[in-house]
Enzyme design. Structure first.
Site, PDB file in Angstrom:
ATOM      1  N   TYR A 113      -3.535   0.862   2.462  1.00 42.80           N
ATOM      2  CA  TYR A 113      -2.484   1.542   1.702  1.00 42.80           C
ATOM      3  C   TYR A 113      -3.049   1.946   0.349  1.00 42.80           C
ATOM      4  CZ  TYR A 113       2.156   3.172   0.733  1.00 42.80           C
ATOM      5  OH  TYR A 113       3.215   3.992   0.434  1.00 42.80           O
ATOM      6  N   ARG A 173       5.775  14.852  -2.126  1.00 43.93           N
ATOM      7  CA  ARG A 173       5.384  14.140  -3.341  1.00 43.93           C
ATOM      8  C   ARG A 173       4.646  12.867  -2.938  1.00 43.93           C
ATOM      9  NH1 ARG A 173       7.145   9.466  -6.757  1.00 43.93           N
ATOM     10  NH2 ARG A 173       6.409   8.799  -4.737  1.00 43.93           N
ATOM     11  N   LYS A 190       2.704   2.497   5.443  1.00 44.15           N
ATOM     12  CA  LYS A 190       3.867   1.663   5.133  1.00 44.15           C
ATOM     13  C   LYS A 190       4.260   0.793   6.320  1.00 44.15           C
ATOM     14  CE  LYS A 190       5.418   1.763   0.952  1.00 44.15           C
ATOM     15  NZ  LYS A 190       6.246   2.750   0.289  1.00 44.15           N
ATOM     16  N   GLU A 194      10.528   8.195   2.330  1.00 49.34           N
ATOM     17  CA  GLU A 194       9.272   7.926   1.626  1.00 49.34           C
ATOM     18  C   GLU A 194       8.673   9.200   1.050  1.00 49.34           C
ATOM     19  OE1 GLU A 194       6.501   5.510   0.010  1.00 49.34           O
ATOM     20  OE2 GLU A 194       8.152   4.804   1.259  1.00 49.34           O
ATOM     21  N   ASP A 195       8.392   9.180  -0.245  1.00 48.01           N
ATOM     22  CA  ASP A 195       7.656  10.247  -0.937  1.00 48.01           C
ATOM     23  C   ASP A 195       8.283  11.630  -0.773  1.00 48.01           C
ATOM     24  OD1 ASP A 195       5.978   8.442  -2.015  1.00 48.01           O
ATOM     25  OD2 ASP A 195       4.204   8.975  -0.872  1.00 48.01           O
ATOM     26  N   ASP A 219      10.797   4.591  -2.710  1.00 45.60           N
ATOM     27  CA  ASP A 219      10.311   5.026  -4.018  1.00 45.60           C
ATOM     28  C   ASP A 219      11.334   4.734  -5.107  1.00 45.60           C
ATOM     29  OD1 ASP A 219       7.893   6.368  -2.938  1.00 45.60           O
ATOM     30  OD2 ASP A 219       9.383   7.671  -2.017  1.00 45.60           O
ATOM     31  N   ASN A 229       0.759   5.219  -9.391  1.00 44.52           N
ATOM     32  CA  ASN A 229      -0.257   5.210  -8.336  1.00 44.52           C
ATOM     33  C   ASN A 229      -0.812   6.611  -8.146  1.00 44.52           C
ATOM     34  OD1 ASN A 229      -0.277   2.480  -7.367  1.00 44.52           O
ATOM     35  ND2 ASN A 229       1.734   2.834  -6.472  1.00 44.52           N
TER      36      ASN A 229
END
Length: 562
Positions: free
Chosen positions: A101, A154, A172, A243-244, A267, A415
């Site tokens: 990850y 993103r 994940k 996610e993202d 997030d 990150n």
């Protein structure tokens, strides 16, 4: 009987078994299994244990000189023998988590199309919007219980990676299994391919996604709606993790679906939960309360504001008013500190903007109040970075904070590592080792004057696997704010620094299974109290958590009729 000990009856044989990663044992097939399943001669003579296989795999892993090659090697094992993959990762979780990850997964996402080898998960493109039900039926996983879905817009701090974002759901879900004990047979990574606005991808002849600009507006909303409805028809009890997604979509999607389906946004909510848990641990170590802190954020997007709202909720639970809690939280973005008179604030930012009337006594009061101005005037005790912009926690800012706060709490959470607001080494040197530091990406311990400081990684992997396990064990139909708050408090109770007065702010990753089970229990209890899950006793809930906790061990196979 434990599922891992029950024999598994298979209706097929021969090379097909070796091509099924959930079933393949490689050299660990027994002599009897090799005969019954027509595998004789397809494997070397020696029959190995899973530990012997893992030892060989680790030796091979160490021969790779860079992290991306290690990531690719591990993904290859995952795509050929998932049980071995998880045994290997669990044996070396601290070493390998940064490889499977963050931060390495960011590089893998950027090179996804170039390094593509084998299918995993589902790619649902806008061009196939009328066939989503058929696509879900094509999944190789039939009993899906957890889905991680992205649209790739993103990805970490790297921006629009198109279908390359698939690396994030895959990574994940690897952590759901390796940290939270969720069987890989129950997990499904999904990428919604709605195009990309990344010109490098659009011009790349190897890019494997739709080569068109991203759809938006009503088309986008209708596409996501069609996906959510289709998932609910196919797997009505599945937990869906967003996610993202880009800021413009992340919060609206969460608000739209959180009361309709069992879903959450990692997030926003997962980051908030692990940050609040880390802050609670830091406050316990400093013998104070979260409600006594003054907190400044650098980054006022959906993630930062999600953390801030969770902090406000925790402060209120400690006895102060919501209005007072909001006065103690200061949000700074590229235009300066959020103020009530600013135009174009997003809905989720408006409640966190400071009232201008409360700022008239500040030095340098203006329409553009910088982070340094906030530090000098608000005198924060906590500084949190979620900006995605490196180096913005300067020496001047950290020293200014330390001048009024003997033991500042500093969390540069952006990150990957290349985007961090300041390194732990710099923060600790600038504060003579007094700062309590946690980061979003992994960092090596820092040594100052013969004292070693362990750097806690404020990583969502401490939280979301336990949430998933708690939802599965309890059968919860929703993920509520109270369930997330319970996960934060459970994490804080596991802090070595808070408990023993020394060590890291967060538990060692080697203890992640115990942490995930503790969080799962806390989450499930609240789900039951709120009516999101059926009532049960503490003893039965504990049993359900253990019963749902998958371990990387081979099952025996029996052949059934074709």
């Amino acid at each position: 009987m434990d599922d891992n000990k029950r024999p598994l009856y298979l209706p097929f044989a021969g090379p097909a078994i070796l091509e099924a990663p959930l079933i393949n044992k490689g050299s660990a097939f027994t002599e009897e299994e090799r005969i019954f399943f027509n595998l004789e001669g397809l494997l070397p003579h020696v029959i190995e244990t899973i530990e012997e296989q893992a030892s060989r795999a680790y030796d091979q892993y160490k021969n790779f000189s860079n992290d991306l090659d290690k990531h690719i090697y591990l993904r290859n094992i995952q795509d050929t023998n998932e049980t071995l993959y998880y045994r290997l990762v669990q044996n070396h979780i601290t070493e390998m988590m940064p490889i499977i990850y963050t931060p390495t997964v960011g590089m893998a996402c950027e090179r996804f199309s170039k390094d593509y080898r084998r299918n995993r998960g589902l790619f649902i493109s806008y061009a196939n919007k009328d066939r989503i039900d058929d696509i879900l039926n094509n999944s190789t996983r039939q009993k899906v219980k957890i889905i991680v879905v992205t649209d790739g817009e993103r990805i970490l701090g790297l921006g629009d990676q198109g279908i390359g974002g698939m690396g994030i759901p895959i990574g994940k879900l690897s952590l759901y299994t390796s940290c939270g004990g969720i069987s890989p047979a129950y997990t499904l990574p999904v990428t919604l391919d709605v195009g990309t606005d990344n010109p490098h991808l659009l011009e790349d002849p190897m890019y494997m996604g739709m080569r068109s600009p991203r759809i938006g507006g009503e088309e986008y909303k209708e596409f996501v709606e069609a996906f959510m409805q289709a998932v609910n028809r196919r797997w009505p009890d599945a937990l869906i993790q967003f996610e993202d997604f880009a800021q413009k979509n992340a919060m609206p999607l969460l608000e739209r679906y959180k009361d309709q389906y069992c879903c959450f946004n990692d997030d926003i909510q997962g980051t908030a939960a692990v940050t609040v848990g880390s802050l609670l641990a830091a406050c316990k170590a400093a013998k104070s309360k979260l409600s006594e802190q003054r907190i400044t954020f650098l980054g006022a997007g959906s993630a930062g504001c999600g953390i801030a709202e969770a902090i406000v909720a925790q402060m209120v639970s400690e006895g102060i008013s919501e209005a007072q809690a909001r006065k103690q939280v200061f949000m700074v973005d590229r235009w300066g500190m959020l103020q009530s008179n600013m135009p174009n604030l997003l809905p989720f930012q408006q409640k966190l903007a400071q009232q201008c009337d409360d700022l008239t006594n500040w030095d340098n009061f203006s329409d553009n109040i910088s982070l340094l101005d906030v530090v000098n005037n608000a005198k924060p005790t906590v500084l949190i970075g979620v900006s995605g912009a490196p180096g913005l926690f300067t020496e001047e800012i950290i020293k200014a904070m330390h001048s009024h706060c003997p033991r500042p709490i500093v969390f540069p959470l952006s990150n990957p590592t290349s985007r961090v607001e300041a390194t732990p080494k710099d923060i600790l040197h600038w504060t003579q080792g007094k700062a309590l530091v946690a980061t979003g990406s992994p960092f090596e311990p820092v040594v100052i004057d013969d004292t070693t400081y362990e750097i806690a990684q404020c990583n969502n992997s401490y939280i979301f696997p336990g949430i998933g396990l708690g939802v599965l064990a309890s059968g919860a139909k929703r993920v509520s704010d109270a369930m997330l708050m319970a996960s934060s408090r459970a994490l804080a109770e596991c802090s070595p620094l808070a408990i023993d007065g020394e060590g890291s702010l967060l538990p060692k990753l080697e203890d992640i299974h115990l942490v995930s089970k503790r969080i799962a229990f806390a989450v499930a209890r609240v789900a039951i109290e709120e009516g999101h899950a059926l009532p049960t006793t503490k003893e039965l809930l504990t049993y359900a958590i253990e019963d749902n906790f998958w371990t990387a061990e081979y099952r025996s196979y029996k052949r059934t009729a074709f």
